[in-house]
Scaffold this active site. Structure first.
Site, short mmCIF file in Angstrom:
data_model
loop_
_atom_site.label_atom_id
_atom_site.label_comp_id
_atom_site.label_asym_id
_atom_site.label_seq_id
_atom_site.Cartn_x
_atom_site.Cartn_y
_atom_site.Cartn_z
N LYS A 22 50.15 -51.80 10.41
CA LYS A 22 49.19 -52.66 11.12
C LYS A 22 47.76 -52.18 10.91
O LYS A 22 46.88 -52.97 10.55
CB LYS A 22 49.50 -52.64 12.63
N ASN A 23 47.51 -50.89 11.13
CA ASN A 23 46.12 -50.43 11.12
C ASN A 23 45.54 -50.34 9.72
O ASN A 23 44.32 -50.26 9.56
CB ASN A 23 45.99 -49.11 11.89
N ARG A 93 40.79 -55.85 18.62
CA ARG A 93 39.81 -54.79 18.48
C ARG A 93 39.27 -54.68 17.04
O ARG A 93 38.08 -54.51 16.80
CB ARG A 93 40.52 -53.49 18.88
N CYS A 117 38.78 -52.33 26.93
CA CYS A 117 40.11 -52.03 26.44
C CYS A 117 40.94 -51.34 27.51
O CYS A 117 40.42 -50.67 28.38
CB CYS A 117 39.99 -51.15 25.22
N ARG A 122 36.33 -46.62 24.36
CA ARG A 122 36.28 -46.95 22.93
C ARG A 122 34.88 -47.37 22.45
O ARG A 122 34.66 -48.50 22.02
CB ARG A 122 37.34 -48.00 22.60
N PRO A 123 33.92 -46.45 22.51
CA PRO A 123 32.57 -46.76 22.04
C PRO A 123 32.55 -46.98 20.52
O PRO A 123 33.49 -46.59 19.83
CB PRO A 123 31.78 -45.50 22.40
N ASP A 125 29.55 -46.14 18.77
CA ASP A 125 28.29 -45.50 18.36
C ASP A 125 28.37 -44.92 16.94
O ASP A 125 27.38 -44.91 16.21
CB ASP A 125 27.89 -44.41 19.37
N GLN A 126 29.53 -44.45 16.52
CA GLN A 126 29.64 -43.84 15.19
C GLN A 126 29.63 -44.91 14.08
O GLN A 126 29.16 -44.65 12.98
CB GLN A 126 30.91 -42.98 15.09
N ASP A 313 48.97 -42.77 19.40
CA ASP A 313 49.73 -44.02 19.51
C ASP A 313 51.21 -43.79 19.79
O ASP A 313 51.94 -44.73 20.11
CB ASP A 313 49.58 -44.84 18.21
#
Ligand code: EPU
Length: 428
Positions: A22-23, A93, A117, A122-123, A125-126, A313
């Site tokens: 999935k990811n 997401r 979420c 779950r920021p 910023d990166q 996960d």
């Protein structure tokens, strides 16, 4: 809304196959819009998150033809430069990968951000830091992320934490930048490597994925290519881990096919610490894992960490298993500050769990009893299925749309192993 009914206590035995990751899929599909042309994607999981990405790509003008339910032909020749703000975007997401891909392709992007979420803040910023380092100006207006660059220029980027999403998003934009980009403290997860391999298959030059330093050189040609690319996704590490844990919890002996053993080593070690047995075998054709459950599983300690550590996960499925392990288990959740929403549900079944900030202490009990349960997120849903398989009596699991996001036919696969699980469909 559909729900599952599980009658616990049936031993799992037999063989299942793992679907594509999935990811990786949710990064690779948006990456395809970087190119003008055709590509076949195989081993694509037939799950809700993939259907949502495909919906967005179709709205952008991509033509997508299903060859089988796990294999598609994408033609991005007619993809349009547009804002990505349709309702499908907010439902998942990973829609933020369209920001990196659009920034790479058109030097600007306007993408609606996913909502709050269930598992933590779950920021992003990166992601923003990476886009800015490549020369983009970034604004967040309401829930819309706006990114714009006159020109993308390669940069030295050191991530504050090895974020999977930021690493992939930066790669998607950086393959179109002039000059070399170096991402340090990059995420090393298998799906990061798969996205990099896909970009390379399409003509990019991404080196070092899978280590903490990724180098991207030579900007990608965005011109239409006659070349047809074919790419097959890696098997899903987390789906494989979920079935390994389910097998330890409710096996029997279970064979899990279509896996990459290296991706599963830390999970196998954690399961073996409880007394169950995991073997990786090779029949000359492919690798498979054989899991033999222990009649008397023992407690253990789990600490979630970025790859190659134990994946967050699988923390929830592992906790479900440990509720029946003899002794006290300790689980430390280092990645997300709020990934214990499944605990009250397990407690309804008789599990004994104490939470203190990011630490869960699980005291093994003799039995779980079936109950009415609600999934709070994708992996919580998988954990509840595992608990229900181990429990005495019937459980009813609702909110299974979360499970549909990331597991392909989980009920069918479990039934093929002998589980008594039924999906009850409710027409809206
Ligand atoms: N983080 C930041 N700033 C950022 C990005 C992340 O502080 O800009 C922090 C997060 O708050 C978190 C940590 O870094 O504490 C890791 O987040 P990461 O960015 O790696 O996670 P993600 O990319 O949002 C992906 C998976 C998740 C998986 C995590 C960790 C996708 C689509 N999602 O999320 O998968 O839990 O990596 O491995 O790839 C799931 O499949 O159930 C799932 C939630």
């Amino acid at each position: 809304m559909d729900y599952y009914v599980v009658n616990g206590g049936k031993r799992l035995n037999g063989t299942i196959r793992i679907s594509g990751a999935k990811n990786a899929a949710v990064g690779i599909l948006p990456a395809a819009i970087l190119f003008s042309g055709k590509c076949y994607i195989d081993n694509l999981p037939d799950i809700e998150d993939v259907r949502r990405v495909i919906e967005i790509m179709k709205e952008m003008g991509a033509s997508i033809e299903y060859i089988t339910s796990n294999s598609i032909l994408i033609d991005t020749t007619n993809v349009k430069d547009m804002d990505i703000v349709s309702p499908s975007v907010r439902k998942m997401r990973a829609s933020y990968y369209f920001a990196g891909a659009m920034l790479g392709k058109y030097s600007h992007a306007c993408v609606m951000l996913p909502g709050g979420c269930e598992i933590g803040e779950r920021p992003i910023d990166q992601h923003i830091y990476g886009f800015e380092a490549l020369g983009a100006k970034v604004k967040i207006e309401g829930n819309i992320l706006k990114v714009e660059a006159e020109k993308l220029t390669g940069a030295n980027i050191r991530l504050k934490c090895p974020s999977v999403g930021a690493t992939i998003n930066i790669m998607l934009a950086a393959v179109c930048a002039e000059g070399q980009t170096i991402i340090r403290n990059a995420a090393r997860e298998p799906h990061v490597v798969d996205v990099a391999n896909f970009l390379n298959a399409m003509g990019a030059r991404v080196k070092g994925a899978g280590t903490d330093t990724i180098r991207i050189t030579v900007p990608l040609s965005k011109h239409s290519s006659e070349k047809v690319c074919r790419y097959s996704l890696i098997p899903d590490q987390i789906e494989a881990g979920t079935f390994m844990i389910a097998a330890a919890a409710a096996g029997g002996e279970v064979i899990i096919r279509n896996i990459i053993p290296t991706h599963l080593k830390v999970i196998a070690d954690a399961i073996m610490n409880t007394g169950a047995y995991v073997e990786f075998l090779d029949d000359g054709n492919e690798f498979f894992a054989k899991i033999t459950a222990s009649m008397y599983p023992a407690s253990t300690m789990i600490t979630t960490e970025p790859y190659p550590g134990f994946p967050t996960d699988l923390q929830q499925p592992m906790m479900a298993y440990l509720t029946l392990a003899k002794g006290k288990s300790m689980i430390i959740e280092n990645i997300y500050e709020n990934r214990f929403n499944h605990v009250p549900q397990l407690e309804k079944m008789g599990a004994k769990i104490k939470i203190n900030d990011r630490i869960a202490l699980v005291e093994g009990t003799d039995k779980l009893k079936g109950a009415d349960l609600e999934a709070s997120d994708l992996r919580a849903g998988a954990a509840l299925i595992i608990a229900a398989l181990m429990a005495d009596g019937e459980s009813r699991i609702s909110n299974i749309h979360y499970i549909d996001r990331g597991y392909e036919k989980i009920d069918e696969k479990l039934r093929s192993l002998g589980a008594d699980i039924k999906r009850v469909e409710i027409k809206d």
